[in-house]
Design a protein around this motif. Structure first.
Motif, PDB file in Angstrom:
ATOM      1  N   TRP A  51       0.817  -1.217   0.000  1.00 60.64           N
ATOM      2  CA  TRP A  51       0.000   0.000   0.000  1.00 60.64           C
ATOM      3  C   TRP A  51       0.853   1.271   0.000  1.00 60.64           C
ATOM      4  CZ3 TRP A  51      -0.522  -4.053   3.461  1.00 60.64           C
ATOM      5  CH2 TRP A  51       0.195  -3.941   4.664  1.00 60.64           C
ATOM      6  N   ARG A  52       2.162   1.115   0.169  1.00 63.75           N
ATOM      7  CA  ARG A  52       3.051   2.266   0.043  1.00 63.75           C
ATOM      8  C   ARG A  52       3.523   2.450  -1.399  1.00 63.75           C
ATOM      9  NH1 ARG A  52       7.136   1.916   5.285  1.00 63.75           N
ATOM     10  NH2 ARG A  52       5.524   1.966   6.914  1.00 63.75           N
ATOM     11  N   ASN A  53       3.299   1.445  -2.201  1.00 60.77           N
ATOM     12  CA  ASN A  53       3.754   1.493  -3.593  1.00 60.77           C
ATOM     13  C   ASN A  53       2.630   1.865  -4.548  1.00 60.77           C
ATOM     14  OD1 ASN A  53       6.351   0.636  -2.794  1.00 60.77           O
ATOM     15  ND2 ASN A  53       5.695  -1.502  -2.835  1.00 60.77           N
ATOM     16  N   ILE A  90      -0.944  -8.144   4.677  1.00 55.71           N
ATOM     17  CA  ILE A  90      -0.375  -8.112   3.326  1.00 55.71           C
ATOM     18  C   ILE A  90      -1.061  -9.080   2.352  1.00 55.71           C
ATOM     19  CG2 ILE A  90       1.695  -8.574   1.939  1.00 55.71           C
ATOM     20  CD1 ILE A  90       3.354  -7.372   4.219  1.00 55.71           C
ATOM     21  N   PRO A  91      -1.127 -10.391   2.640  1.00 53.02           N
ATOM     22  CA  PRO A  91      -1.747 -11.291   1.659  1.00 53.02           C
ATOM     23  C   PRO A  91      -3.240 -11.050   1.485  1.00 53.02           C
ATOM     24  CG  PRO A  91      -1.220 -12.472   3.690  1.00 53.02           C
ATOM     25  CD  PRO A  91      -0.580 -11.124   3.794  1.00 53.02           C
ATOM     26  N   VAL A 132      -3.357  11.860   5.575  1.00 56.53           N
ATOM     27  CA  VAL A 132      -1.922  12.022   5.345  1.00 56.53           C
ATOM     28  C   VAL A 132      -1.442  11.140   4.197  1.00 56.53           C
ATOM     29  CG1 VAL A 132       0.389  11.649   6.312  1.00 56.53           C
ATOM     30  CG2 VAL A 132      -1.387  12.728   7.708  1.00 56.53           C
ATOM     31  N   PHE A 133      -1.831   9.870   4.209  1.00 50.03           N
ATOM     32  CA  PHE A 133      -1.289   8.925   3.239  1.00 50.03           C
ATOM     33  C   PHE A 133      -1.901   9.082   1.846  1.00 50.03           C
ATOM     34  CE2 PHE A 133      -0.533   6.158   7.174  1.00 50.03           C
ATOM     35  CZ  PHE A 133       0.731   6.711   7.361  1.00 50.03           C
ATOM     36  N   TYR A 170      -8.199   4.533  -3.012  1.00 44.37           N
ATOM     37  CA  TYR A 170      -9.011   3.402  -2.553  1.00 44.37           C
ATOM     38  C   TYR A 170      -8.130   2.340  -1.904  1.00 44.37           C
ATOM     39  CZ  TYR A 170     -11.597  -0.997  -2.818  1.00 44.37           C
ATOM     40  OH  TYR A 170     -12.166  -2.206  -2.511  1.00 44.37           O
ATOM     41  N   HIS A 171      -7.032   1.993  -2.532  1.00 37.11           N
ATOM     42  CA  HIS A 171      -6.120   0.985  -1.981  1.00 37.11           C
ATOM     43  C   HIS A 171      -5.596   1.417  -0.611  1.00 37.11           C
ATOM     44  CE1 HIS A 171      -5.085  -0.740  -6.235  1.00 37.11           C
ATOM     45  NE2 HIS A 171      -6.371  -0.821  -5.934  1.00 37.11           N
ATOM     46  N   ILE A 172      -5.236   2.683  -0.502  1.00 38.21           N
ATOM     47  CA  ILE A 172      -4.730   3.212   0.761  1.00 38.21           C
ATOM     48  C   ILE A 172      -5.825   3.175   1.822  1.00 38.21           C
ATOM     49  CG2 ILE A 172      -3.845   5.292   1.909  1.00 38.21           C
ATOM     50  CD1 ILE A 172      -2.522   5.995  -0.832  1.00 38.21           C
ATOM     51  N   PHE A 173      -7.030   3.545   1.448  1.00 37.66           N
ATOM     52  CA  PHE A 173      -8.162   3.539   2.370  1.00 37.66           C
ATOM     53  C   PHE A 173      -8.395   2.130   2.915  1.00 37.66           C
ATOM     54  CE2 PHE A 173     -12.551   3.462   3.717  1.00 37.66           C
ATOM     55  CZ  PHE A 173     -12.811   4.742   4.179  1.00 37.66           C
ATOM     56  N   VAL A 174      -8.444   1.151   2.031  1.00 37.77           N
ATOM     57  CA  VAL A 174      -8.652  -0.238   2.442  1.00 37.77           C
ATOM     58  C   VAL A 174      -7.550  -0.702   3.391  1.00 37.77           C
ATOM     59  CG1 VAL A 174      -8.670  -2.643   1.640  1.00 37.77           C
ATOM     60  CG2 VAL A 174     -10.001  -0.908   0.425  1.00 37.77           C
TER      61      VAL A 174
END
Length: 280
Positions: free
Chosen positions: A35-37, A60-61, A138-139, A42-46
């Motif tokens: 999620w840092r890449n 992660i998985p 922030v993210f 949406y990906h960050i929110f999840v």
């Protein structure tokens, strides 16, 4: 890595000294997390919802599979809860799954599928709260906002409250604010979290000195275990009688009625007389 101590000038914090310690660790040891890449909001929110009460290694998985199955707020918002829960299973604290589905519906319906650029608006979403609202802000937007979570708390207690007990977050908050850079706050928080994870593995947990420190109760034999088993069974059985459901519980059945009642109240499960099913 040899840990350095923060320099002080007449008792005051040397902000640059502290920042250098954290940045140095991050340059050498930063974690490569999926999620840092991505810049996908949406990906960050999840990921932030998943990370609320679950360790990184377990997230992660599940995260990778989840975003493949539900790649957008729209796709998730239009999905049945039972389908979403199936792919959430294993992360625990399943109320977050319902909250994530409801939050996605609001973001899709009210904000046209875009994460609102407001901590206040994020805080109003189901299951988010002030801390997660701030971290998402922030993210996603890479703009500064003060927040404290477990790894951040660990860093500040380790460096600034070594000999103190019952440290209140109110004392940590201004330190986080003073040391938060205006530019690239996203990377700064990543650095703090990575460094905090390292400290947790290297030293007796500094968070034990926190006023807010609690020890999580054992999962085996708990009501949480029974709640999870009820949902697992219902994902397979679809509809089932209360008696048959109880007979399949391998955990502590003394918690069965309490756990079932909680799941109904939280709108995860639907009960009509003697029949129980997932609430879609």
């Amino acid at each position: 890595m040899i840990l350095k101590q923060v320099k002080r000038n007449k008792g005051k914090i040397n902000i640059k000294s502290f920042q250098n310690i954290v940045w140095e660790y991050y340059r050498e040891k930063k974690r490569n997390l999926p999620w840092r890449n991505t810049a996908n909001p949406y990906h960050i929110f999840v990921s932030e919802v998943m990370l609320q009460q679950t360790q990184v290694a377990k997230v992660i998985p599940k995260y990778k599979i989840f975003i493949k199955k539900f790649p957008t707020f729209e796709k998730l918002a239009k999905s049945r809860f039972s389908d979403v829960l199936f792919f959430w299973k294993g992360l625990g604290y399943n109320r977050r799954c319902r909250n994530l589905l409801e939050a996605s519906s609001i973001i899709y319906g009210t904000y046209n599928g875009r994460v609102p650029k407001s901590v206040e608006a994020l805080d109003l979403l189901p299951g988010i709260g002030q801390v997660t609202a701030s971290s998402i802000y922030v993210f996603v937007f890479d703009e500064p906002k003060v927040f404290i979570e477990t790894n951040i708390r660990r860093v500040f207690i380790h460096h600034f409250f070594k000999d103190k007990k019952g440290v209140d977050d109110k004392l940590i908050y201004p330190l986080v604010e003073q040391t938060l850079p205006i530019n690239h706050p996203r990377d700064w928080y990543y650095a703090l979290m990575d460094y905090g994870t390292y400290l947790g593995k290297t030293f007796p947990n500094p968070n034990r000195q926190s006023k807010h420190y609690t020890i999580q109760s054992k999962f085996t034999g708990s009501s949480r275990q029974v709640r999870g088993q009820i949902l697992d069974i219902l994902l397979t059985e679809k509809k089932i009688t209360v008696k048959k459901l109880e007979n399949q519980i391998t955990g502590n059945r003394d918690f069965f009625q309490k756990a079932l009642g909680e799941l109904v109240k939280e709108k995860l499960v639907e009960r009509e007389k003697d029949i129980v099913k997932i609430r879609d």
